[in-house]
Scaffold this active site. Structure first.
Site, PDB file in Angstrom:
ATOM      1  N   GLY A  14       0.835  -1.195   0.000  1.00 44.50           N
ATOM      2  CA  GLY A  14       0.000   0.000   0.000  1.00 44.50           C
ATOM      3  C   GLY A  14       0.868   1.242   0.000  1.00 44.50           C
ATOM      4  O   GLY A  14       2.010   1.222  -0.466  1.00 44.50           O
ATOM      5  N   CYS A  15       0.344   2.306   0.541  1.00 46.36           N
ATOM      6  CA  CYS A  15       1.062   3.575   0.587  1.00 46.36           C
ATOM      7  C   CYS A  15       2.342   3.439   1.403  1.00 46.36           C
ATOM      8  O   CYS A  15       2.321   2.930   2.526  1.00 46.36           O
ATOM      9  CB  CYS A  15       0.160   4.640   1.212  1.00 46.36           C
ATOM     10  SG  CYS A  15       0.971   6.229   1.424  1.00 46.36           S
TER      11      CYS A  15
END
Length: 181
Positions: A14-15
């Site tokens: 993810g981020c």
């Protein structure tokens, strides 16, 4: 790995702000760098990576001391703080740049990561989509992405998304939290 037990592993989940914020709090982690890996473009910029045109994943390079924390523990944290069963997304972050990946640096890391990933597959009934590949074509992210949560804890995404992952780490892995110096 160098002679004093220092290793480097690259993780995408993810981020990168989320992963970076967690691993900066882990005992035995010597450094964390946000970047882009396993795509085809040279020196990709954030906007290019977000477009999906480079093939890169948002990642963190985690440098750690194996005398203080094992690669298995690094990977256990990884699988708790992100969802390895969602393809190319984490929460509202959607795109191939948010894919789940372990990008190893040597054969020993690959073997251990494969063992841990097999355990995760069993736990999730074969639904884990985490890719396991050698790290290639890594580029550091722009300076404004580095240590983002530490510098912007009240920014909306940080306050709601990143903080929740940090809290989950702190609650689940209290024994691995970096001691104040």
């Amino acid at each position: 790995m160098n002679d004093d037990g220092e290793q480097l592993i690259t993780l995408g989940g993810g981020c990168f702000w989320c992963l970076e914020a967690v691993y900066e709090r882990v005992q035995g982690v010597l450094g964390v760098e946000s970047g882009y890996s396993n795509g085809h473009a040279q020196q990709p910029a954030y906007e290019q990576v977000c477009s999906g045109s480079t093939g890169h994943a948002e990642v963190v390079r985690v440098r750690f001391d194996t005398q203080q924390i094992s690669l298995r523990e690094i990977l256990e944290i990884f699988f708790v703080i992100h969802d390895p069963t969602t393809l190319n997304s984490q929460g509202a972050d959607v795109g191939t740049q948010y894919r789940s990946g372990i990008y190893f640096h040597n054969a020993a890391q690959e073997q251990l990561a494969r063992e841990v990933l097999d355990e995760v597959q069993h736990l999730h009934h074969g639904r884990a989509v985490t890719e396991l590949q050698p790290e290639r074509n890594y580029w550091p992210a722009e300076a404004y992405h580095q240590h983002y949560y530490a510098r912007h804890p009240d920014q909306g995404y940080c306050a709601f998304v990143v903080a929740a992952k940090v809290d989950k780490f702190l609650a689940t892995f209290a024994r691995l939290v970096r001691r104040a110096s």
